[in-house]
Design an enzyme around this catalytic site. Structure first.
Site, short mmCIF file in Angstrom:
data_model
loop_
_atom_site.label_atom_id
_atom_site.label_comp_id
_atom_site.label_asym_id
_atom_site.label_seq_id
_atom_site.Cartn_x
_atom_site.Cartn_y
_atom_site.Cartn_z
N ASP A 1 12.41 -53.38 -5.37
CA ASP A 1 12.80 -52.10 -5.97
C ASP A 1 12.18 -51.94 -7.36
O ASP A 1 11.98 -52.93 -8.07
CB ASP A 1 14.34 -52.02 -6.04
N GLY A 2 11.93 -50.69 -7.72
CA GLY A 2 11.52 -50.39 -9.10
C GLY A 2 10.05 -50.08 -9.29
O GLY A 2 9.61 -49.91 -10.43
N ASN A 3 9.30 -49.96 -8.21
CA ASN A 3 7.87 -49.64 -8.36
C ASN A 3 7.68 -48.31 -9.08
O ASN A 3 6.82 -48.18 -9.95
CB ASN A 3 7.19 -49.50 -6.99
N ARG B 1 9.80 -46.52 -11.06
CA ARG B 1 10.21 -46.51 -12.47
C ARG B 1 9.23 -47.28 -13.34
O ARG B 1 8.93 -46.91 -14.46
CB ARG B 1 11.63 -47.07 -12.62
N TRP B 2 8.74 -48.39 -12.78
CA TRP B 2 7.77 -49.21 -13.50
C TRP B 2 6.52 -48.38 -13.83
O TRP B 2 6.03 -48.40 -14.95
CB TRP B 2 7.40 -50.43 -12.65
N HIS C 1 3.47 -48.54 -6.40
CA HIS C 1 3.47 -49.15 -5.06
C HIS C 1 2.26 -50.04 -4.85
O HIS C 1 2.36 -51.10 -4.24
CB HIS C 1 3.54 -48.05 -3.98
N TRP D 1 11.82 -41.97 4.47
CA TRP D 1 11.09 -40.79 4.96
C TRP D 1 11.46 -39.55 4.16
O TRP D 1 10.73 -38.56 4.18
CB TRP D 1 11.41 -40.54 6.44
N ARG E 1 11.49 -39.18 1.06
CA ARG E 1 10.72 -39.02 -0.19
C ARG E 1 9.66 -37.94 -0.01
O ARG E 1 9.39 -37.50 1.10
CB ARG E 1 10.09 -40.36 -0.54
N LEU F 1 4.81 -70.53 6.38
CA LEU F 1 5.74 -69.52 5.88
C LEU F 1 5.95 -68.47 6.97
O LEU F 1 4.99 -68.00 7.57
CB LEU F 1 5.16 -68.85 4.62
N ARG G 1 17.55 -58.71 -5.45
CA ARG G 1 17.20 -57.28 -5.60
C ARG G 1 16.68 -57.07 -7.01
O ARG G 1 17.37 -57.40 -7.99
CB ARG G 1 18.40 -56.37 -5.33
N GLU H 1 23.93 -65.86 -0.85
CA GLU H 1 24.13 -65.70 -2.30
C GLU H 1 23.27 -64.53 -2.78
O GLU H 1 22.13 -64.38 -2.34
CB GLU H 1 23.68 -66.98 -3.03
#
Ligand code: FPP
Length: 237
Positions: free
Chosen positions: A12-14, A16-17, A29, A61, A63, A123, A179, A198
């Protein structure tokens, strides 16, 4: 340091960044996507076995058309590029969510990437695309009903049965949820799978969430007393 076997992240936060830098949301993004590539390498290096990220929700969607189109372009490019990345990192990639809403070429790239990477094992990287937990559970219940009708699913439905019908079937539940960017909610992410997980929330926006931040989250996780309903040790004795 005990490294969590499975880390789930809400990226989250792309937007606002990017805004804080006077740039369009799409730039956030793009940088978020670059950071995701780095974090996959870091996770592997640290010994994380499963990494699951929330890249596009069933709500996203809504947005603006411009933003959704920008994200689709990013997914298109990334899914292709990810063939090489999966090999380099010996990383198995799986998409969770409902891909049927995406353009056919994106669906094809998803199939190719999953098939190409299926035997890689360092991974296990899950990308949630057009994902919503309630949608996942609803799809699972409907498939259970169909299989019951066909006689494939018989007897009592257990927790294990439900888990095996989710998009995350076969993947252990997350040990740690992260998050970024300050919001304190789950936003319809892995509601079933996070039952004992957690949580770690940070104000750092996703494009700035680098190795140092991931290590900090793992250190905090190590300070937690992970009990599943047991009796807490008396630390005063
Ligand atoms: C949240 O930031 C981010 C998204 C909705 C998209 C996540 C996408 C990426 C990290 C890049 C692409 C990933 C892949 C798998 C190619 P936001 O837009 O909600 O930011 P805001 O809360 O500041 O508006």
């Amino acid at each position: 340091m005990r490294v969590p076997n499975h880390i789930a992240i809400i990226l989250d936060g792309n937007g606002r960044w990017a805004k804080s830098k006077g740039m369009p949301r799409s730039y956030g993004h793009v940088k978020g996507c670059e950071n995701l590539e780095d974090i996959c390498e870091v996770a592997k290096e640290l010994g994380v076995k499963y990494l699951t990220v929330y890249a596009f929700s069933t709500e996203n969607w809504k947005r603006s058309k411009e933003e959704v189109e920008g994200l689709m372009k990013l997914f298109r490019n990334y899914l292709k590029k990810c063939i090489k990345i999966s090999k380099k990192n010996n990383m198995r990639v799986k998409i969770i969510g409902d891909p049927s809403a995406f353009d056919e070429d994106i669906q094809q790239s998803i199939r190719e990437l999953e098939e190409f990477s299926k035997d890689f094992d360092d991974l296990h990287f899950q990308i949630a695309l057009n994902y919503g937990s309630r949608d996942e559970i609803t799809r699972a219940v409907n498939r259970m009903l169909e299989d019951q009708k066909k006689g494939i699913l018989t007897g009592e439905v257990t927790e294990e049965t439900i888990s095996s019908y989710l998009d995350t079937a076969g993947i252990p539940d997350p040990d740690l949820l992260i998050r970024t960017s300050g919001e304190l909610r789950l936003s319809n992410y892995l509601l079933w799978q996070l039952a004992y997980t957690e949580f770690y929330f940070t104000d750092v926006p996703w494009p700035d969430f680098k190795k140092k931040e991931l290590v900090k989250a793992i250190e905090k996780y190590n300070e937690r007393d992970r009990r599943y309903g047991g009796v807490k040790e008396d630390t005063n004795v």
